[in-house]
Write an enzyme that holds these catalytic residues in place. Structure first.
Site, mmCIF file in Angstrom:
data_model
loop_
_atom_site.group_PDB
_atom_site.id
_atom_site.type_symbol
_atom_site.label_atom_id
_atom_site.label_comp_id
_atom_site.label_asym_id
_atom_site.label_seq_id
_atom_site.Cartn_x
_atom_site.Cartn_y
_atom_site.Cartn_z
ATOM 1 N N THR A 1 2.982 -4.591 -0.114
ATOM 2 C CA THR A 1 1.656 -5.119 -0.340
ATOM 3 C C THR A 1 1.376 -4.706 -1.770
ATOM 4 O O THR A 1 2.167 -3.986 -2.365
ATOM 5 C CB THR A 1 0.710 -4.478 0.694
ATOM 6 O OG1 THR A 1 1.092 -4.943 1.988
ATOM 7 C CG2 THR A 1 -0.736 -4.755 0.451
ATOM 8 N N ASN B 1 2.858 -9.429 3.376
ATOM 9 C CA ASN B 1 3.293 -8.502 4.415
ATOM 10 C C ASN B 1 4.631 -7.882 4.030
ATOM 11 O O ASN B 1 4.668 -6.967 3.246
ATOM 12 C CB ASN B 1 3.348 -9.140 5.796
ATOM 13 C CG ASN B 1 3.497 -8.080 6.878
ATOM 14 O OD1 ASN B 1 3.045 -6.952 6.688
ATOM 15 N ND2 ASN B 1 4.125 -8.407 7.999
ATOM 16 N N GLY C 1 1.557 -0.129 1.499
ATOM 17 C CA GLY C 1 2.201 0.882 2.345
ATOM 18 C C GLY C 1 2.120 0.601 3.828
ATOM 19 O O GLY C 1 2.304 1.514 4.628
HETATM 20 N N1 GLY Z 1 0.391 -6.381 6.203
HETATM 21 C C1 GLY Z 1 0.002 -5.056 6.135
HETATM 22 C C2 GLY Z 1 -1.425 -4.847 6.508
HETATM 23 O O1 GLY Z 1 -2.225 -5.738 6.327
HETATM 24 O O2 GLY Z 1 -1.772 -3.835 7.018
#
Ligand code: GLY
Length: 579
Positions: free
Chosen positions: A378, A398, A470
């Site tokens: 991210t 993601n 993360g």
């Molecule tokens: N895709 C990681 C989150 O949104 O937590």
């Protein structure tokens, strides 16, 4: 040889007897960047320059955030995007704040069991690779809404740098090249993605080589000229829907036409006099950061010391309890009733503290709710302008390079955000999160996120802008940066660089970055009943700004720089630039 060591301190396992001195961060960190008029901190140096240029030309922090968002989609394709989604937390100069949710939504044809086989077992990779993994992207709609409502500059001006980088290319530095290296195998599986991100010989682009993205330049130009409709109602949506239909996906034109950004009230809480402004559901980030901070407020962390066994113990137990709530109770607010006020109640935090044994590790299985059946790719950026408007943005595809697919002719990498939903209660996702019914898949629903773009204020003024990538660890990374500044007296760079710990209820394991704790501390924790995992590499790439000085001590003394920006030393290609 003369060695200077930290003072030797008797470590007691009793809170009442414990006394340690506040410690500096474990390793020396570079000095934060300084600025008197503005600060931009992003995961890619070219994008940071874009943001600062916008500020210098008179744009506000929202303008800069929009320009940076589009630029990162070109120069940081592992996570920067227009084929994914994210969140923007804004704290205005007058103290008001707001939150834009432009995260992905599940397609209309999505079903609760779409990733399960006929025996009810998750199909490996189905929620991660290819078109079935793709949620309806929100980034373009989000940036356009931010710009129209809170920006001052034209779309064309803010998008011009991104279009230029896509059309003329940019030269890869070591960190950029490393990310392409890591994604090469996946990108090779999709001919359209391979044609962009791999060389004709199939190898990834190397340091010093130029990456040119003409299709992405054309898509960005279409948005620049026609606005968000070019993405959601025109040829871009058509191309993505066509590719999705041909390659096993379920995206329909109606998914794009019906996409809408939500403007929500941020989650707020008070931690030792600091006002935390962060992400509400459909993110779990702000709620869980606040829940953990509320628990920690009852412990004298600065006396217990950074990295002491007692500090790690109380932090892990607070995380354990909060992540149970995250994983079982939270979801998209349009679909589930989130118990936010209960989770943010200081009495609830006291109840949790009462359950924490001061001498022993808790047991995650004992907290199993009744009926409960990232890559960390991210990116986060933090911006503040001359007027004191503060913007924190976390957005994502993601996984690294998302679903690894690009619809022919668009140049746009698409997300695999559907993996953030519960595939099946009790089955871990990409981040090992074991989640429940509140986050089950439903058409138009948004998967629960951990992204935590956060602004901290003190005495009515901006104090800190912070966030990180993360995956499920975003919450603890952001939390630890705040605690390191507020409780441990670290400067913003030290607070971000300091070794991290993480616990997320299940698995019942404390993750510790390499060299994060001393062997003595590790032994104390094992003796308390903890299972420690020190095998993973470092995680997260936080981007932070501290206002009025580089640390609390400098702020209190006066005379520090107005804006102090730090990009994580773990970030290979990021930069903090002030002016
Ligand atoms: N895709 C990681 C989150 O949104 O937590």
């Amino acid at each position: 040889m003369h060695l200077t060591r930290r003072p030797l301190i008797a470590v007691s396992l009793s809170f009442s007897l414990a006394f340690t001195l506040p410690l500096a961060a474990f390793a020396a960190s570079p000095q934060p960047a300084k600025g008197e008029h503005g600060m931009v901190v992003t995961g890619q140096h070219l994008a940071s320059e874009v943001g600062v240029d916008v500020l210098k030309k008179g744009g506000n922090a929202v303008d800069a955030a929009v320009a940076v968002g589009y630029a990162l989609a070109v120069v940081y394709p592992t996570a920067g995007n227009i084929g994914g989604g994210g969140f923007m937390t804004i704290r205005f100069k007058d103290g008001r704040s707001t939150f834009l949710d432009f995260r992905e939504r599940a397609p209309l044809a999505a079903t609760k069991t779409m990733y399960l086989d006929k025996d009810g077992k998750p199909v490996k990779g189905a929620s991660l690779d290819g078109y079935l993994a793709v949620g309806v992207p929100g980034s373009v709609a989000g940036f356009e809404m931010a710009r129209e409502k809170y920006g001052t500059q034209s779309r064309q001006d803010l998008m011009a740098p991104a279009i230029r980088f896509a059309k003329d290319g940019f030269v890869l530095e070591q960190g950029d090249a490393a990310s392409f290296q890591g994604g090469a195998e996946r990108l090779a599986k999709d001919p359209a993605a391979a044609a962009i991100f791999l060389k004709p010989d199939g190898k990834p682009y190397a340091m010093g080589e130029r990456l040119i993205q003409p299709d992405l330049a054309a898509s960005l130009s279409a948005v620049s000229e026609q606005g968000a409709d070019a993405f959601y109602k025109g040829s871009i949506a058509d191309a993505i829907v066509k590719a999705s239909g041909a390659k096993g996906g379920i995206l329909a034109k109606a998914d794009f036409e019906q996409y809408a950004v939500r403007e929500l009230k941020p989650v707020t809480c008070n931690y030792r006099g600091y006002e935390i402004v962060s992400s509400p559901p459909p993110s779990s980030g702000g709620v869980i950061i606040c829940e953990i901070l509320n628990v920690l407020e009852g412990y004298p962390l600065s006396y217990l010391g950074a990295g002491s066994a007692e500090t790690v113990h109380v932090m892990v137990e607070a995380m354990r309890h909060a992540y149970v709530d995250r994983n079982s109770a939270l979801g998209d607010p349009d679909f589930v009733d989130n118990p936010v006020s209960k989770l943010l109640d200081k009495n609830y935090a006291k109840d949790i503290r009462d359950k924490i044994d001061p001498f022993r590790a808790g047991v995650s299985q004992d907290l199993m709710p009744k009926g409960f059946g990232e890559s960390k790719e991210t990116t986060h950026y933090s911006i503040i302008d001359n007027d004191g408007n503060a913007v924190a943005v976390t957005y994502t595809l993601n996984g690294s390079f998302g679903a690894g697919v690009v619809a022919d002719g668009t140049g746009i990498l698409l997300n695999n955000e559907m993996d953030d939903f519960t595939q099946k209660p009790g089955v871990p996702n990409l981040y090992g999160l074991v989640q429940g019914e509140a986050n089950a898949i439903q058409p138009r629903k948004t998967p629960l996120s951990s992204m935590s773009p956060t602004v901290v204020a003190k005495d009515g003024k901006p104090f800190m802008v912070i966030g990180s990538p993360g995956g499920s660890r975003i919450i603890t990374i952001t939390l630890e940066a705040i605690v390191n500044v507020v409780d441990h007296g670290m400067n913003i760079q030290e607070a971000i660089d300091a070794p991290r710990i993480h616990h997320q209820w299940l698995p019942d394991t404390v993750y510790i970055e390499p060299f994060g704790l001393s062997p003595d501390t590790e032994r104390l924790l094992v003796g308390m009943g903890y299972h420690l995992d020190l095998s993973e590499a470092t995680w997260g790439q936080a981007a932070g700004i501290l206002v009025g000085g580089k640390s609390l001590a400098e702020i209190e003394k006066g005379g520090g720089a107005r804006y102090n920006g730090s990009i994580d030393s773990r970030a290979a290609s990021g930069e903090a630039i002030g002016y």
